[in-house]
Design an enzyme around this catalytic site. Structure first.
Site, PDB file in Angstrom:
ATOM      1  N   TYR A 232       1.000  -0.867  -0.380  1.00  0.00           N
ATOM      2  CA  TYR A 232       0.254  -0.612  -0.260  1.00  0.00           C
ATOM      3  C   TYR A 232       0.666   1.191   0.343  1.00  0.00           C
ATOM      4  O   TYR A 232       1.474   1.763   0.987  1.00  0.00           O
ATOM      5  CB  TYR A 232      -0.910  -0.236   1.332  1.00  0.00           C
ATOM      6  CG  TYR A 232      -1.879  -0.948   1.317  1.00  0.00           C
ATOM      7  CD1 TYR A 232      -3.467   0.244   1.132  1.00  0.00           C
ATOM      8  CD2 TYR A 232      -2.393  -2.146   1.288  1.00  0.00           C
ATOM      9  CE1 TYR A 232      -4.457  -0.877   0.962  1.00  0.00           C
ATOM     10  CE2 TYR A 232      -2.850  -3.226   0.965  1.00  0.00           C
ATOM     11  CZ  TYR A 232      -4.591  -1.961   0.339  1.00  0.00           C
ATOM     12  OH  TYR A 232      -6.109  -2.966   0.582  1.00  0.00           O
ATOM     13  N   HIS A 264      -4.036  -2.958  -7.625  1.00  0.00           N
ATOM     14  CA  HIS A 264      -5.925  -3.750  -7.231  1.00  0.00           C
ATOM     15  C   HIS A 264      -7.097  -2.708  -6.624  1.00  0.00           C
ATOM     16  O   HIS A 264      -7.656  -2.443  -7.669  1.00  0.00           O
ATOM     17  CB  HIS A 264      -5.252  -4.550  -6.073  1.00  0.00           C
ATOM     18  CG  HIS A 264      -6.355  -4.681  -5.200  1.00  0.00           C
ATOM     19  ND1 HIS A 264      -7.049  -4.710  -4.289  1.00  0.00           N
ATOM     20  CD2 HIS A 264      -7.196  -6.300  -5.180  1.00  0.00           C
ATOM     21  CE1 HIS A 264      -8.518  -4.579  -3.915  1.00  0.00           C
ATOM     22  NE2 HIS A 264      -8.312  -5.964  -4.679  1.00  0.00           N
ATOM     23  N   HIS A 265      -6.460  -1.679  -6.577  1.00  0.00           N
ATOM     24  CA  HIS A 265      -7.167   0.113  -6.257  1.00  0.00           C
ATOM     25  C   HIS A 265      -6.401   1.094  -6.036  1.00  0.00           C
ATOM     26  O   HIS A 265      -5.264   0.798  -5.546  1.00  0.00           O
ATOM     27  CB  HIS A 265      -8.219  -0.183  -5.391  1.00  0.00           C
ATOM     28  CG  HIS A 265      -8.009  -0.093  -3.951  1.00  0.00           C
ATOM     29  ND1 HIS A 265      -7.940  -1.480  -2.830  1.00  0.00           N
ATOM     30  CD2 HIS A 265      -7.243   0.654  -3.378  1.00  0.00           C
ATOM     31  CE1 HIS A 265      -7.482  -1.263  -1.601  1.00  0.00           C
ATOM     32  NE2 HIS A 265      -7.162   0.853  -1.634  1.00  0.00           N
ATOM     33  N   HIS A 332      -2.900   0.110  -3.556  1.00  0.00           N
ATOM     34  CA  HIS A 332      -2.941  -1.201  -3.243  1.00  0.00           C
ATOM     35  C   HIS A 332      -2.350  -1.838  -5.005  1.00  0.00           C
ATOM     36  O   HIS A 332      -2.891  -1.630  -5.633  1.00  0.00           O
ATOM     37  CB  HIS A 332      -4.000  -1.982  -3.166  1.00  0.00           C
ATOM     38  CG  HIS A 332      -3.815  -2.745  -2.447  1.00  0.00           C
ATOM     39  ND1 HIS A 332      -5.018  -3.770  -2.131  1.00  0.00           N
ATOM     40  CD2 HIS A 332      -2.616  -4.094  -2.647  1.00  0.00           C
ATOM     41  CE1 HIS A 332      -4.841  -5.136  -1.955  1.00  0.00           C
ATOM     42  NE2 HIS A 332      -3.319  -5.466  -1.912  1.00  0.00           N
ATOM     43  N   HIS A 413     -17.007  -3.235  -1.882  1.00  0.00           N
ATOM     44  CA  HIS A 413     -15.754  -4.406  -2.079  1.00  0.00           C
ATOM     45  C   HIS A 413     -15.523  -5.399  -0.836  1.00  0.00           C
ATOM     46  O   HIS A 413     -15.676  -5.145   0.464  1.00  0.00           O
ATOM     47  CB  HIS A 413     -14.419  -2.946  -1.768  1.00  0.00           C
ATOM     48  CG  HIS A 413     -12.946  -3.056  -1.512  1.00  0.00           C
ATOM     49  ND1 HIS A 413     -12.297  -3.541  -2.784  1.00  0.00           N
ATOM     50  CD2 HIS A 413     -12.291  -3.559  -0.314  1.00  0.00           C
ATOM     51  CE1 HIS A 413     -11.937  -4.105  -1.949  1.00  0.00           C
ATOM     52  NE2 HIS A 413     -11.046  -3.923  -1.045  1.00  0.00           N
ATOM     53  N   HIS A 415     -12.600  -9.158  -0.193  1.00  0.00           N
ATOM     54  CA  HIS A 415     -10.895  -9.534  -1.248  1.00  0.00           C
ATOM     55  C   HIS A 415     -11.749 -10.925  -1.998  1.00  0.00           C
ATOM     56  O   HIS A 415     -12.502 -11.029  -2.119  1.00  0.00           O
ATOM     57  CB  HIS A 415      -9.665  -9.814  -0.339  1.00  0.00           C
ATOM     58  CG  HIS A 415      -9.662  -8.371  -0.167  1.00  0.00           C
ATOM     59  ND1 HIS A 415      -8.077  -8.258   0.929  1.00  0.00           N
ATOM     60  CD2 HIS A 415      -9.829  -6.923  -0.818  1.00  0.00           C
ATOM     61  CE1 HIS A 415      -8.081  -6.806   0.269  1.00  0.00           C
ATOM     62  NE2 HIS A 415      -8.725  -5.950  -0.413  1.00  0.00           N
ATOM     63  N   MET A 488     -11.980  -7.812   3.999  1.00  0.00           N
ATOM     64  CA  MET A 488     -12.280  -6.058   3.973  1.00  0.00           C
ATOM     65  C   MET A 488     -14.039  -6.906   3.409  1.00  0.00           C
ATOM     66  O   MET A 488     -14.081  -8.190   2.903  1.00  0.00           O
ATOM     67  CB  MET A 488     -12.156  -5.481   2.929  1.00  0.00           C
ATOM     68  CG  MET A 488      -9.859  -4.893   3.192  1.00  0.00           C
ATOM     69  SD  MET A 488     -10.051  -3.788   2.258  1.00  0.00           S
ATOM     70  CE  MET A 488      -8.074  -3.227   3.298  1.00  0.00           C
TER      71      MET A 488
END
Length: 640
Positions: A232, A264-265, A332, A413, A415, A488
Site C-alpha cells: 500500500y 488492485h485499487h 494497492h 468491496h 477480497h 475486507m
C-alpha cells in the site's frame, strides 16, 4: 435418376408446396379476413422494423470479435443485440458462476438460403445441451453480412422457466460462443465468459458535459514497486488551486500500461485543512501512522472498474474555504509473482469545471472496521460477517445537524474470499429495505454502480453491511487486513449533500465470540489469538458466525478532521424482499411479435454434436409455419 429427372421432381415438389400454401391462405383468409390482410400488408410493405435504442455496450472477448449491446425497460424486459464476426451459428447466455453446466443459452443464425433459426436451451453437463420446453427468449431479428451475424432478441428479467437464470442486481456471468458455419456444435465452438453488471440505469448519453472543464492528474511519480506480495503506497498531493468554487464531475483511472494486472485499487482521500501532512511516499499502514491520515473518500477505483461521471445535479466541491486543499493518494499493489524492477506512475485523472452543480457530493464508507477483530474461519462453504453503522450520533460528530443523505451510487468491496455483499437500512428498529447488494460478487469487477432511484438515509438510521465469504480452499484463518489474501467487507455510498462524516463502521465484541467458542481471553488481542486454537468444522464455523452476529457491535464514526467517536449497536436480521412475479413471454405475443416467435423452434439443432450436414428450411414451408402460428394467435384472440 438423371439431372433432368431430379430437376423435374424438385420443381414438382416446389409447385406442390406452393399450391398447399395457397390453399391454406384461402382458408385462413375466409376465417380472419381483413385482420390478416392488414397483417400481411404491414409485413410485405414495412420491411424490417427500426432497431431499438440500446444504451449500453461492451465487447465480450479479448479479441473484440463479440460485441454486445443491451438495455432494459420498466416492464422488466431486457433487449440484447449480439454481433459476432462469423457467418455461422452464434450463442449467448448466462452461467451460474462462470461454468457451463446449469447455463441458460440461446442459439441462432442464418442458413445459406436466408432462413433463420433461433431457440432457447440449457446446458445439462459438459457434453449435453437440451432445448427448453418453454421458449422464453423472443427473437426480433437475425441478419448476416459477409463477415458478421447480428442477433436481436429480448427476454423478461425473470421468466417462469426453471431452466432460465434470472437477471438481477447481481453481477452476471455471461457465456458467448460461435462456430464457423451453421452446423451447430456448441461444445466445439469458440467460447468466452465475462462478468458484467447488466442492470445499469445511467449511460454516458444521460450525462451532460460542461462547456468549460479542466483535467488534473493525481499520480505517483516513477514509484519503484517493492518485491512484496502486497504493498500500500501513499503520498499526499495538492488539489487544483482555483480562485472560485469548482466541481469535480468525473474521474478515470490512469494505469501505467504494463502494470494493469499489478494495481488492485486506487483511493483518493480528502484531508482536513488543519492536518499536518508528511512528505514523500511510504507504506499507508506501516510504521509511520501519519501516512494513514485523511479518511474521507473523494473518488475510488478498483480492478474491473472504469471511468465514472457523477450525475448532473451533484459533484465534488473544491475551491471554497470549507473544501479540502490536499488529498491522500493510496494505491494497492498486488505483486503476486514477486516481479522485480517494476516502476509505476499510476493514479487517477479528475475532470473539474467552474460550471457548478446544485449539490456537493460526499462518500460515506460503511461496513466492517478492518482492524482489529474481523476473521473468517477456514473450510467454510458460507460464512457471514456483519458491520453496523449507527448514525444516531452523526449530528454531534459532524459539529452541526446532518441533512438527509441522498444516495445515488455505491461501490462494494471484498477480497478473494468474498462471494456476496448486502447493505440494509433500518429506521426505528424496522428494516426499510435493501440499499444495494451483489449476491454473485466478482473480485475482478469492482465498479461504481448507480441506484435505480435516489435513496434517503436520515440521521438516526442504521446501515448494516453483510458480507458472505467462502474459504473451502483455505486451511487457516483468514484475518482482515490490507493484503489481497486478507479480507475486507466495505460499502462506499455516494450521496449528497456532503457532510463531515468520513466513515461509520462496526465490528463485534471479540471477547464474547471467543467465550462462546470456549476459548479463554482477557482482551481483544488474546481473543483474536484464541481463534487459532479452535477446532474448525461445520459446527464451529456456524457457532462463530452466530456468536459474531449476537455480540454487541462497536461502531466507529470518523470525520474528515480525524475526530472519532465510538457508538454501539446490535445486528438485526435482514429480511429478503419477495421476488417479482415471473413472466411467460409466449403469453404476451402481439401482432408485431408473431413473426419472430414463429421461428423459435425452426432451429435444426436437436442433435448438434452428431450432425455433419447443414439442415435447411425451404421458404414456402417457413411461410406456411408462420401462417399457422398467425392462425393460432388470431383464433385465440377472436374467441376472446
Amino acid at each position: 435418376m438423371g439431372p433432368s429427372q431430379q430437376n423435374s421432381c424438385s420443381g414438382y415438389q416446389q409447385n406442390t408446396e406452393i399450391a398447399v400454401v395457397l390453399w391454406i391462405m384461402s382458408v385462413l383468409f375466409s376465417r380472419i379476413k381483413g385482420m390478416l390482410f392488414l397483417l400481411f400488408l404491414t409485413w410485405f410493405c414495412s420491411g424490417q422494423p427500426a432497431p431499438p435504442l440500446l444504451r449500453f455496450s461492451v465487447y465480450l472477448d479479448p479479441s473484440n470479435m463479440v460485441y454486445l449491446r443491451w438495455d432494459h425497460d420498466e416492464e422488466e424486459m431486457m433487449t440484447f443485440e449480439l454481433q459476432v464476426r462469423t457467418t455461422g451459428w452464434v450463442a449467448f447466455g448466462f452461467s451460474p458462476h462462470g461454468e457451463l453446466p446449469g447455463s441458460d443459452i440461446v442459439i441462432g443464425g442464418v442458413f445459406p438460403n436466408g432462413s433463420v433459426y433461433f431457440s432457447d436451451f440449457h446446458v445439462v453437463d459438459e457434453a449435453t445441451l437440451e432445448e427448453d420446453d418453454s421458449q422464453d427468449y423472443q427473437l426480433l431479428s437475425v441478419t448476416e453480412n459477409e463477415t458478421s451475424t447480428t442477433m436481436l432478441f429480448k427476454r423478461h428479467l425473470r421468466t417462469c422457466d426453471s431452466n432460465d437464470l434470472d437477471i438481477t442486481m447481481d453481477t452476471a456471468r455471461l457465456i458467448t460462443a460461435f462456430g464457423t458455419d451453421d452446423t451447430v456444435q456448441f461444445f466445439k465452438g469458440q467460447k468466452f465468459s465475462k462478468s458484467l453488471f447488466l442492470m445499469r440505469y445511467r449511460s454516458p448519453s444521460n450525462s451532460t458535459d460542461p462547456k468549460i472543464f479542466f483535467t488534473y492528474d493525481l499520480r505517483l511519480d516513477n514509484f519503484a514497486v517493492p518485491v512484496e506480495e502486497t504493498k500500500y503506497a501513499c503520498t499526499f498531493l495538492p488539489l487544483p488551486m482555483v480562485k472560485q468554487k469548482h466541481h469535480i464531475y468525473k474521474f478515470e483511472p490512469v494505469i501505467t500500461p504494463h502494470n494493469i494486472t499489478l494495481v488492485h485499487h486506487i483511493l483518493v482521500y480528502a484531508c482536513g485543512n488543519a492536518s499536518v501532512l508528511p512528505s514523500g511516499i511510504d507504506d499507508c499502514y506501516g510504521a509511520n501512522p501519519d501516512f494513514a491520515l485523511c479518511s474521507q473518500v473523494v473518488v475510488g477505483w478498483a480492478v474491473g472498474g472504469e471511468s465514472y461521471q457523477f450525475p448532473d445535479d451533484a459533484a465534488y466541491s473544491i475551491g471554497t474555504p470549507w473544501d479540502p486543499q490536499y488529498v491522500r493518494l493510496e494505491i494497492h499493489y498486488s505483486n503476486f509473482y514477486l516481479v522485480s524492477g517494476l516502476i509505476d506512475s499510476s493514479g487517477v485523472r479528475i475532470y473539474y469545471t467552474p460550471e457548478v452543480r446544485k449539490y456537493d457530493l460526499g462518500v460515506l464508507q460503511t461496513g466492517i472496521f478492518t482492524f482489529p477483530v474481523h476473521f473468517i474461519p477456514p473450510g467454510a462453504e458460507s460464512y457471514r460477517s456483519y458491520g453496523l453503522c449507527n448514525s444516531s450520533q452523526f449530528d454531534e460528530v459532524n459539529g452541526k445537524p446532518v441533512p438527509d443523505l441522498h444516495v445515488f451510487a455505491y461501490l462494494l468491496h471484498t477480497h478473494l474470499a468474498g462471494r456476496g455483499v448486502k447493505v440494509a437500512q433500518y429506521r426505528n428498529g424496522k428494516q426499510l429495505g435493501i440499499i444495494c447488494e451483489d449476491n454473485k460478487y466478482d473480485f475482478t469487477l469492482q465498479e461504481i454502480r448507480d441506484m435505480k432511484e435516489i435513496l434517503v438515509i436520515k440521521p438516526g438510521d442504521e446501515i448494516l453491511v453483510e458480507c458472505n465469504f467462502q474459504t473451502l480452499d483455505r486451511s487457516g484463518i483468514t484475518f482482515a487486513g490490507p493484503s489481497t489474501m486478507n479480507e475486507m467487507c466495505l460499502s462506499f455510498l455516494f450521496y449528497y449533500p456532503r457532510n463531515n462524516i468520513s466513515s461509520c463502521m462496526g465490528y463485534p465484541d471479540i471477547l464474547y465470540v471467543a467465550h462462546v467458542l470456549k476459548q479463554e481471553a482477557s482482551d481483544a488481542v488474546e481473543g483474536m489469538m484464541a481463534m487459532d486454537f479452535v477446532d474448525w468444522n461445520n459446527e464451529t464455523v456456524k457457532t462463530a458466525e452466530k456468536a459474531a452476529k449476537e455480540a454487541d457491535q462497536i461502531v466507529v464514526i470518523k470525520t474528515i478532521n480525524e475526530i472519532q467517536k465510538n457508538e454501539s449497536g446490535l445486528i438485526r436480521d435482514i429480511h429478503i424482499p419477495e421476488q417479482a412475479l415471473c413472466h411467460n413471454i409466449s403469453a404476451q405475443l402481439t401482432l408485431s411479435d408473431f413473426r419472430a416467435t414463429a421461428n423459435l423452434r425452426l432451429a435444426a439443432v436437436h442433435n448438434f454434436e452428431s450432425s455433419t450436414t447443414k439442415e435447411t428450411v425451404s421458404l414456402p414451408l417457413l411461410f406456411l409455419t408462420q401462417l399457422l402460428f398467425a392462425w393460432i394467435i388470431f383464433s385465440s384472440e377472436y374467441r376472446k
